[in-house]
Structures are given as structure tokens and as C-alpha cells.
Design a protein around this motif. Structure first.
Motif, PDB file in Angstrom:
ATOM      1  N   ALA A 124       0.932  -1.098   0.099  1.00  8.65           N
ATOM      2  CA  ALA A 124      -0.193   0.078  -0.162  1.00  8.65           C
ATOM      3  C   ALA A 124       0.829   1.135  -0.211  1.00  8.65           C
ATOM      4  O   ALA A 124       0.589   2.135  -0.856  1.00  8.65           O
ATOM      5  CB  ALA A 124      -0.352  -0.359   1.033  1.00  8.65           C
ATOM      6  N   ILE A 173     -12.888   5.924   2.947  1.00  7.02           N
ATOM      7  CA  ILE A 173     -12.201   5.506   1.350  1.00  7.02           C
ATOM      8  C   ILE A 173     -12.685   3.982   0.599  1.00  7.02           C
ATOM      9  O   ILE A 173     -12.728   4.451  -0.442  1.00  7.02           O
ATOM     10  CB  ILE A 173     -10.521   4.124   2.388  1.00  7.02           C
ATOM     11  N   MET A 227      -4.552   4.074  -2.236  1.00  6.99           N
ATOM     12  CA  MET A 227      -3.513   3.825  -0.979  1.00  6.99           C
ATOM     13  C   MET A 227      -2.886   5.259   0.058  1.00  6.99           C
ATOM     14  O   MET A 227      -2.662   4.824   0.858  1.00  6.99           O
ATOM     15  CB  MET A 227      -2.631   3.398  -1.672  1.00  6.99           C
ATOM     16  N   SER A 229      -5.712   5.134   2.824  1.00  7.95           N
ATOM     17  CA  SER A 229      -5.641   4.088   3.410  1.00  7.95           C
ATOM     18  C   SER A 229      -3.976   4.355   4.515  1.00  7.95           C
ATOM     19  O   SER A 229      -4.537   3.960   5.629  1.00  7.95           O
ATOM     20  CB  SER A 229      -5.317   2.955   2.638  1.00  7.95           C
ATOM     21  N   ALA A 273      -4.763   6.372   7.149  1.00  8.46           N
ATOM     22  CA  ALA A 273      -5.663   5.953   8.306  1.00  8.46           C
ATOM     23  C   ALA A 273      -5.482   4.901   8.905  1.00  8.46           C
ATOM     24  O   ALA A 273      -5.654   5.340  10.368  1.00  8.46           O
ATOM     25  CB  ALA A 273      -6.844   5.810   7.404  1.00  8.46           C
ATOM     26  N   MET A 274      -3.892   4.659   8.870  1.00  5.79           N
ATOM     27  CA  MET A 274      -3.305   4.235   9.778  1.00  5.79           C
ATOM     28  C   MET A 274      -2.645   4.403  10.250  1.00  5.79           C
ATOM     29  O   MET A 274      -2.015   4.147  11.456  1.00  5.79           O
ATOM     30  CB  MET A 274      -2.427   2.679   9.118  1.00  5.79           C
TER      31      MET A 274
END
Lengths: 293, 285
Positions: free
Chosen positions: B37, B238, B255, B258, B261-262
Motif C-alpha cells: 500500500a 476510503i 492507497m 489508506s 488512515a493507519m
């Protein structure tokens, strides 16, 4: 256990506990009772009136082949997720436990997928197996395997299982690792002196000592696969193809919000409530046992 | 947790190397989706759509993240990050405060309906949001809380786990402290603020880590109640970016989103690893 020393007065404690109780009643109990109530009715298509049908919604569900299929799907899905997350976690924990140096570093490196939301995990795995751009699906194509989880129900199931199990390996690893570290060294060394080799020691001594934590993780993982995997399924397959990944929670959502079939959705909620209730009771029974050990 | 003494059953030589090989393989397999990612968030769209995509980062990191953060698909990702932050902090703080207060009431007072309240809180364990989505949605809609932070936070704020944890902890606080406070004529709330809260600090911090991640990673609830893109949280946003049908998928931007987001929950877990592990073990007991 109770405190001997307490403060006097009734007003203050009511005031202190009020926020929690208000939230509980308004957002938990009232909706739950509402679900129970709605499960006894069938609203007309325009939502103007509803007809009392007693247990009709439940009887319909029990005879509905789609609901039976969703039960079966959920059973397969949660079994696979539980196995696919616990076996690698136990293996890694056993290996890490044998290392004297470096196990802390590995723990740090293994922990972080826990922080990745199930829905984000879904997007990551969807990207790897995407039928047009996915790296893994492309390599599978190179060796002659035509991956298509959009059409193939079995492949779709495999993908949501792996995506759901992936982030949970960290969690299970942490608990197994902590339990392994707590196994008394003297017991292991006594067995070693008696000539028991590693695998024999593992199966006759370590594994039985791990059985409480294994049972605990089993229950927790089943609860996880029932409820928290919604994000994975919604992002990757949306329950498809042909409902092959529609687990019970997903069906409550799709019948209630997409299909607007409120009576049936409520009845499904009630059935799920019973399942969660059973799982919670099992979990607490076990914890009581562990406390009395 | 590292063992101090080197026992006689630890392997040396080949076995040890094999153990390291297994661990490294495990770490690589577990990290691979995140790595991929990250790579995808640093290359161009055309590099991804002509498979196989590269496995080493490209040079578009800055452009892709800038586009995600400030343009996004429906709404800038920066806005979604902000919404997620408010939701996660709101849920974690709210749960800790109301659980602290109710545990204090349950442990340090005798009042009518005390055990009934206790059981009511306990029962919420059996009512995860997933099983009461339609009626809870109706309640929130009735309050006019759709597309608001209140709607995102309040329905998730009751916490049996946190209440139990604080209750267990309060029971271990020596009675002499409360006795002394009473003799000194301290009011209950003074005792609470001067003694109970400072003593609970570690427990609060450990819980905060767990609850922050819980709040940040919520998906179904924000999906239901935020119809306005301006209120989307990043984890659910997302999915809204993934196109339906034959639209062009802006994979690098998705991506990058993503990864964004983490990052916050990963930072929390790694930087507060000790508290995190403690919170995890405590909250499951």
C-alpha cells in the motif's frame, strides 16, 4: 467484594452514575426493545402502518433458505477466520518464546497490524487481489490460475477470511506470547532432563498449560468474526457474489438499510442478540473459572 | 519480558538461526500488505494499471499525499482525518469519564437500585452496535444527530468494560485512605479528585490507548449516520473513494489515504506499547 468504608448520601451517586445510565438506556436498551417490538410486525411498503404478525417474521426466517445459507456462511467464515488467525499466531509465539534476544523487537514488528481497521485491511487485500491491477492476482495469472473473487464465491470467501484473520494475528500473538512466557521454566527443564524433546514437551506440557488462554481466544475470535468483520466484507465483496459472503451481521444491514425490510431485519437482530448473549455467558463462565484456579 | 537467565533448553546454533528465519518470514508476510500500500501511494496511476506494479517506492510520494490530503475524492482527506480524530478522542475520553464516575458511585456509595444499575451496565456487553443498527439509527435521527459529532460519539460511549476495570481497581485502593479522608472531613468529590483520579492515571492511560483505536477504527456506525461527505471519517471514507462500475480508480490517492488512515493508530500502538499491551490484557479480563 464490597468496600467497608463508604460515603453517605444518595443524591451524589445518582448524579455520578446518571450519564452512563442515560446513554445505556437511550442508545442501548431502548433500541434493543425497539428491535424486539419491530420484529413482531410487518410494515407496509409505504411505512404508513404495520401489521402485527407475532412470531411470523421468525417463522419466515427459519424457513428462509437465504437465512439458512447465511447461517452456514457465518459458521464457515468464523471457523476459518479463527483457525487462520490462531494457528499462525501460536506458531510465531512459540518460536519467539524460544529466542532469548530479539523477541521484543519481533513483538513490536508484529503488533502494528492490530492498529489497522478491518475496513482498511479490506482495502489493502482488495488492492492486492484486484482482478485488474492486483499484484498477487497478476502473479497467479502468470502461473495459470485465473483469480476472480468478483465471480467466484469460494475465492471471495478465501479473500475475506484472509483479510479478516490478518490483523488479528497480532492480537492472538500477544496473548499466546504472554502465556508462554508465564510457563514455569523449571517444569520445562525437568522434562528436558527426563529426555523429552521439544515437540513432546510442547504437546504434553506447554499446550495443556495454554488451554485456558486458547479457549479465551477462541471465544474472542468468534465474537470478532461475527461482528467486527463487517468492514472487511463491506469493502471487499459487499456480501457477494450471490450472497456467498453474506454473514449474519451483513444480512441485518443489507435487509434493514438496503432492502428496507424492517420486520425481518429486526427479527434477525433479535436472533443475533441471543447469540451474543450466549457467547458472553460462555466468556464469563470461563473467566470465573480462571479466577478460582 | 525478556528472560534474564539463559536456560538449558534454549537452542543455539542452527536451531536459533531457524527461529530467526521463521520470525523474519512471519514479520515480512504480516507487513507485506502495508508495504505494498505504501509503494502504491508513491507511484503514478499508470504504473499501477499496467501490472505487475512495482514493489519499490517511486518518487510521487509528495504529490499523491498532497492530492489526497487537500483534494481527495469527495472531500479532502485532511477533513476526514480531523473528523476521525474528534470521534476517536471523544469516544475514548467520554467512555473513560462516565465509567470513572459510575465506578466511583458503585464502589463508594450504597444507594437504592445500585445493583440494578450495575447489571444494566453489564448487559450493554451483549448489545454491540451491529445488532441494533436500525433502531439506534432511528433514535439518533429522532434527536437530529445525523451528520453531527454528537451522533458519532454518544451511541458508542457506554462502556461496561471500562466500568468493570475501574471498579476492580477501586476495590484495591486501601480503605484507610477513604477513612482518613472522611475523618478529615473531605467531601466525596474531593476524595475522588485528590486521591482516586491520580491513582487511576495508569489505568486511564492504558484504556485510552485501546479505546482510541476502537473509536478510530469504527466503520459501520459512521457509515450509517454520516451521509454528508464533510462528516465522513477516514476509515469509512476510503470505501466511498472506491469507484463503482467502470470509473477510473485513482489507486495512488486511495492507497495514500489508506496509509494516512493507519498512521495515527499505529503511532499510538507503537509509541505506547507497554500501555497498549497492559490495556489489552486488562480490558479483556
Amino acid at each position: 467484594m464490597e468496600k467497608r468504608v463508604t460515603f453517605r448520601g444518595w443524591g451524589l451517586p445518582f448524579f455520578l452514575i446518571a450519564p452512563q445510565i442515560i446513554v445505556t438506556v437511550v442508545f442501548f436498551f431502548y433500541p434493543a426493545i425497539q428491535a424486539l417490538w419491530q420484529s413482531l410486525f410487518i410494515p407496509d411498503p409505504f411505512g404508513l402502518s404495520s401489521q402485527f404478525v407475532g412470531l411470523g417474521n421468525f417463522i419466515f426466517l427459519l424457513n428462509d433458505e437465504f437465512y439458512a445459507a447465511s447461517f452456514l456462511t457465518t459458521a464457515v467464515f468464523s471457523t476459518l477466520v479463527t483457525v487462520c488467525t490462531m494457528v499462525p499466531a501460536l506458531f510465531l509465539a512459540v518460536v519467539a518464546d524460544r529466542l532469548i534476544k530479539g523477541s521484543g523487537t519481533y513483538r513490536t514488528l508484529l503488533i502494528w497490524p492490530y492498529a489497522v481497521a478491518p475496513a482498511v485491511a479490506g482495502v489493502l487485500w482488495l488492492f492486492m487481489f484486484n482482478t485488474r491491477v492486483g499484484l498477487v492476482s497478476w502473479y497467479l495469472g502468470q502461473i495459470g490460475y485465473d483469480w476472480n473473487h468478483v465471480l467466484n464465491g469460494g475465492e471471495a470467501m478465501g479473500l475475506v477470511v484472509v483479510a479478516s484473520a490478518w490483523g488479528r494475528i497480532s492480537y492472538n500473538f500477544l496473548f499466546f506470547f504472554a502465556a508462554l512466557q508465564a510457563v514455569p521454566r523449571s517444569v520445562i527443564e525437568a522434562a528436558a532432563i527426563d529426555g523429552a524433546r521439544f515437540w513432546r514437551r510442547f504437546f504434553t506440557i506447554v499446550l495443556p498449560l495454554l488451554s485456558p488462554i486458547t479457549f479465551f481466544l477462541l471465544v474472542v475470535n468468534i465474537v470478532y468474526s461475527f461482528f467486527e468483520t463487517f468492514g472487511v466484507i463491506h469493502t471487499i465483496t459487499a456480501g457477494g457474489p450471490q450472497q456467498s459472503t453474506t454473514i449474519l451481521v451483513y444480512k441485518v444491514f443489507s435487509d434493514g438499510f438496503v432492502g428496507q425490510d424492517l420486520g425481518s431485519s429486526s427479527a434477525q437482530s433479535v436472533i443475533l442478540l441471543v447469540i451474543v448473549g450466549l457467547l458472553t455467558v460462555i466468556q464469563f463462565k470461563y473467566i470465573e473459572k480462571r479466577v478460582h484456579y | 519480558m525478556a528472560r534474564q537467565e539463559q536456560g538449558m533448553v534454549e537452542k543455539r546454533g542452527a536451531g536459533l538461526w531457524l527461529a530467526h528465519v521463521f520470525m523474519i518470514t512471519g514479520v515480512l508476510i504480516v507487513s507485506f500488505p502495508i508495504w505494498l500500500a505504501f509503494v502504491a501511494s508513491t507511484v503514478t496511476h499508470s504504473e499501477i494499471v499496467s501490472p505487475p506494479m512495482p514493489v519499490w517506492p517511486g518518487d510521487r510520494l509528495w504529490e499523491n499525499y498532497k492530492e489526497a490530503l487537500f483534494s481527495g475524492a469527495n472531500v479532502p482527506v485532511a477533513k476526514m482525518l480531523w473528523n476521525s480524530l474528534i470521534m476517536a478522542v471523544g469516544i475514548a475520553t467520554g467512555k473513560i469519564i462516565i465509567s470513572l464516575l459510575s465506578a466511583f458511585a458503585i464502589v463508594y456509595f450504597r444507594f437504592p437500585c445500585r445493583s440494578m444499575f450495575f447489571w444494566m451496565i453489564f448487559l450493554t456487553l451483549m448489545l454491540p452496535v451491529e445488532v441494533r443498527i436500525v433502531p439506534t439509527f432511528e433514535v439518533v435521527a429522532g434527536f437530529g444527530m445525523l451528520n453531527t459529532y454528537y451522533g458519532l460519539i454518544f451511541p458508542l460511549i457506554a462502556s461496561a468494560t471500562a466500568t468493570f476495570l475501574f471498579r476492580q481497581f477501586f476495590l484495591t485502593i486501601p480503605d484507610e485512605l477513604a477513612e482518613a479522608a472522611r475523618v478529615d472531613g473531605a467531601k466525596p468529590m474531593q476524595f475522588f479528585i485528590d486521591i482516586v483520579v491520580p491513582m487511576s492515571r495508569t489505568n486511564m492511560a492504558a484504556l485510552f490507548v485501546i479505546l482510541f483505536i476502537y473509536g478510530w477504527n469504527q466503520y459501520l456506525w459512521p457509515l450509517l449516520i454520516t451521509t454528508d461527505p464533510e462528516m465522513n471519517t477516514i476509515v469509512m471514507g476510503i470505501k466511498q473513494m472506491l469507484p463503482t462500475g467502470d470509473d477510473i480508480t485513482e489507486w495512488p490517492v486511495i492507497m495514500a489515504t489508506s496509509i494516512l488512515a493507519m498512521i495515527p493508530p499505529i503511532i499510538v500502538v507503537i509509541s505506547m506499547q507497554k500501555l497498549f499491551v497492559r490495556g489489552l490484557v486488562d480490558s479483556e479480563k
